[in-house]
Scaffold this motif. Structure first.
Motif, mmCIF file in Angstrom:
data_model
loop_
_atom_site.group_PDB
_atom_site.id
_atom_site.type_symbol
_atom_site.label_atom_id
_atom_site.label_comp_id
_atom_site.label_asym_id
_atom_site.label_seq_id
_atom_site.Cartn_x
_atom_site.Cartn_y
_atom_site.Cartn_z
ATOM 1 N N CYS A 24 3.325 9.361 2.484
ATOM 2 C CA CYS A 24 3.742 9.537 1.047
ATOM 3 C C CYS A 24 3.270 10.570 0.406
ATOM 4 N N LEU A 25 1.965 11.454 0.984
ATOM 5 C CA LEU A 25 1.399 12.485 0.160
ATOM 6 C C LEU A 25 2.284 13.731 0.618
ATOM 7 N N ARG A 45 0.869 -1.321 -0.058
ATOM 8 C CA ARG A 45 -0.086 0.021 -0.129
ATOM 9 C C ARG A 45 0.852 1.083 0.030
ATOM 10 N N ARG A 46 2.036 1.268 0.685
ATOM 11 C CA ARG A 46 2.767 2.330 0.705
ATOM 12 C C ARG A 46 3.578 2.590 -0.512
ATOM 13 N N LEU A 47 3.945 1.458 -1.206
ATOM 14 C CA LEU A 47 4.624 1.613 -2.617
ATOM 15 C C LEU A 47 3.509 1.999 -3.511
ATOM 16 N N ALA A 48 2.188 1.802 -3.567
ATOM 17 C CA ALA A 48 1.171 2.097 -4.271
ATOM 18 C C ALA A 48 0.957 3.675 -4.180
ATOM 19 N N MET A 49 0.904 4.173 -2.926
ATOM 20 C CA MET A 49 0.861 5.664 -3.007
ATOM 21 C C MET A 49 2.202 6.219 -3.344
ATOM 22 N N ASN A 93 -7.315 7.533 -2.268
ATOM 23 C CA ASN A 93 -6.462 6.429 -1.714
ATOM 24 C C ASN A 93 -7.435 5.575 -0.933
ATOM 25 N N ASP A 94 -7.186 4.322 -0.664
ATOM 26 C CA ASP A 94 -7.757 3.296 0.262
ATOM 27 C C ASP A 94 -9.276 3.160 -0.073
#
Length: 672
Positions: free
Chosen positions: A510-511, A473-477, A571-572
């Motif tokens: 991430c943002l 999820r972190r990599l995706a963001m 996100n999410d």
């Protein structure tokens, strides 16, 4: 160098004294209107037409004709003028067709006083319209540009002038038609002979290109089918398949002979259109140094066809993509043939009881295996030769790519400046095949985006050696932020706006680069209220623009409407979204791209399983990207499964912060 424009595309003008040349298949009326900063024509004195052909800074033709030359001196225009619209109309009350759909597509070109073309536009896609705004010359931040418009009006000049805010539109249209009718009654001499290097006619409407055909310009022209984003159609098992052939530059059929209408001899004037010739060939690409005897030619960056170095590099990249797809297909076909031949020979051996056992059978099997190995080795040698040539080309092309096409570790990003024009395409990652793991082809998608993006944060198709769910999820963001930064960096200041929905705040770290740099107009929306407010605002924007475009009143949009391209990062998903929000997202995914609203979803499709098939159309409408390498893309020729690798910022690099800070500074300057 001429820019072949399509509808909506613009091009900077480097000189103030210009001509706009018009070529049509029958006599048409040419005129121009001056507009202020709000796009309004303040009165009839701001309209140049056959009855009043001269205004400060411009002069138009005094009569209807098949060819026109309109003169402009942009420096001589009044300071209150911010836009000049070039108008074309079919004469009324003089016989002949009264709609553009029944005549040849008009061709317009902006040229210097020496006849050299700056930009050109063939106005296709017209039907019942009898008047059209062909071009706009407009001032933006002190720089003049030309935009291809092609907005037609079935109501003729009266409707066109009314749309430009002129209260006396119908009276003026009547006087223009009267002046034109009087002019057509006079004897008009034939136009002077054409020069092949100056007043060129172009082939009117190009047919849609096939998979291996070149196209005549960037996408967007009504009535033509330009190359779409190369990843547009869902393939087997959710793969995304490129649909169209990658362009090889403007088509160049043999030019037709240019003929002239004969001079009048007392009878009616012959207004037959000269034979249209094809687009002039593009400037010659760089020449490779001569190769040694028996050696392949040395690759050169930009040796594909195109009207600019950017277009040449774009065409060259996708030429490399095709070459890799085809040479790999040839290798796989050769291996399949060798395996098939081996099976046939082994079947032959086993079918004969005398050779099934013993030394004779063993020798036959060894011979068949040797033949198979020889065929495979021969095919592999050919593949290795082609891969070596492609690798050498990639080593030359990669350093020459502009920022929009380049990887984040390319030094061009350290020289980044906010652009004045939107590039043709944007790099979203690299594509590889198992036979050539060390050779990656940049994955370029055309701008503006034709469809939204889905950054997959799930584990579907991934093995257990990869990151856990939280890490994915972190990599995706991180991937979403890198793509958003690229889009912001590709657009001129003020022409791209990013919104973020982060219902639970899980993507805050991430943002952070987007938030800290100030490129966002508002903080990421959180909670049900924040999600609802952002979705309602963007949905309303799509509705307003759609209604304005369909009604032909695009200039009447609310003054506070943000006309920039919009990107919504979600996100999410689907956590924090109710049924209304889901419906709005589906609406934005389907209708948004056509009016400049784009969606980037960061989500795990398995998380949305509770919605059942409701969200399947949403997923199918988006281009799936992954934060880690994954072989989910396919090509249109042989269906190779390509491994996609995202374009991520190298660990520890400060290039993302540097680029975003420049974008933010340019936005602040533009807003002042």
């Amino acid at each position: 160098m001429t820019a072949e424009l399509v509808r909506g595309q613009n091009h900077p003008l480097s000189q103030a004294r210009l001509e706009v040349r018009v070529s049509a298949g029958r006599p048409i009326v040419a005129g121009a209107t001056l507009s202020d900063e709000q796009g309004r024509v303040r009165g009839v004195e701001w309209v140049a037409h056959p009855g009043a052909p001269t205004l400060p800074g411009l002069e138009v033709s005094k009569q209807a004709a098949a060819d026109h030359r309109l003169a402009f001196d942009l420096d001589a225009l009044p300071g209150t003028v911010h836009r000049v619209s070039v108008l074309l109309a079919l004469p009324t009350g003089v016989g002949g067709p009264v709609r553009f759909g029944a005549v040849a597509a008009p061709f317009v070109a902006v040229t210097g006083l020496d006849g050299s073309e700056v930009a050109s536009y063939t106005i296709t896609g017209l039907d019942t319209e009898s008047a059209v705004v062909a071009l706009e010359l407009y001032r933006r931040q002190g720089v003049w540009k030309v935009r291809a418009v092609g907005q037609g009006y079935a109501g003729g000049l009266a409707e066109l002038l009314t749309d430009q805010g002129l209260s006396e539109a119908r009276q003026l249209a009547g006087s223009i038609n009267e002046a034109v009718a009087q002019g057509l009654a006079r004897s008009v001499s034939a136009p002077p002979p054409r020069s092949a290097d100056t007043d060129r006619s172009r082939q009117a409407a190009a047919s849609a290109p096939g998979p291996d055909q070149p196209y005549a310009g960037p996408q967007g022209a009504p009535g033509t089918v330009p190359p779409q984003s190369p990843y547009d159609a869902p393939g087997p098992q959710g793969a995304t398949v490129p649909q169209s052939g990658y362009p090889g530059g403007p088509a160049q059929p043999d030019p037709s002979t240019v003929t002239q209408p004969s001079a009048p001899t007392g009878g009616p004037v012959n207004y037959s259109h000269p034979g249209r010739q094809a687009a002039a060939p593009p400037p010659p690409p760089p020449t490779a140094p001569p190769a040694a005897p028996g050696q392949p030619a040395q690759p050169v960056a930009g040796d594909a066809t195109g009207w600019s170095m950017e277009e040449r590099l774009y065409n060259q990249v996708w030429g490399m993509f095709e070459d890799l797809a085809r040479t790999t297909a040839a290798y796989r076909s050769a291996v399949d043939f060798a395996d098939s031949r081996l099976e046939q020979e082994l079947d032959k051996v086993l079918s004969d009881p005398r050779s099934r056992i013993g030394g004779q059978g063993d020798a036959a099997r060894e011979a068949a295996q040797a033949k198979r190995a020889g065929l495979v080795d021969q095919a592999r040698a050919a593949l290795d030769r082609d891969l070596a040539q492609l690798a050498a080309e990639a080593e030359v092309v990669e350093p020459a790519l502009p920022a929009a096409y380049a990887s984040w570790d390319n030094p061009v990003w350290h020289r980044y400046r906010v652009p004045m024009e939107i590039p043709m395409a944007l790099r979203l990652g690299d594509l590889r095949l198992p036979e050539s793991e060390n050779l990656g082809i940049p994955m370029l998608v055309r701008l503006p985006l034709e469809r939204g993006l889905w950054i997959d944060s799930g584990r579907a198709g991934l093995d257990d050696t990869l990151a856990d769910s939280d890490e994915l999820r972190r990599l995706a963001m991180d991937t979403a932020v890198a793509h958003a930064a690229r889009l912001l960096a590709a657009y001129p200041a003020g022409e791209f706006t990013v919104h973020v929905i982060d219902p639970a705040g899980s993507g805050a770290s991430c943002l952070a680069p987007l938030v800290r740099s100030g490129v966002l107009d508002a903080p990421p929306a959180a909670g049900a209220a924040g999600v609802g407010e952002v979705l309602a605002r963007l949905t309303q924007r799509v509705d307003l623009v759609q209604m304005a475009v369909r009604g032909g009143v695009a200039d009447s949009l609310p003054p506070d409407l943000d006309t920039a391209e919009q990107l919504l990062i979600v996100n999410d998903f689907p956590h924090g979204f109710d049924d209304r929000a889901v419906t709005q997202l589906r609406y934005l995914a389907d209708e948004g791209p056509a009016v400049g609203v784009h969606l980037m979803m960061v989500a795990d499709r398995e998380d949305a399983a509770a919605y059942g098939p409701l969200l399947d159309p949403l997923w199918r409408s988006l281009l799936r990207l992954t934060p880690v390498p994954d072989d989910h893309l396919a090509d249109p020729w042989v269906g190779h499964a390509w491994t996609y690798e995202p374009a991520l910022v190298p660990p520890g690099s400060q290039v993302l912060q540097q680029v975003l800070s420049q974008v933010a500074a340019a936005r602040r300057s533009w807003n002042r």
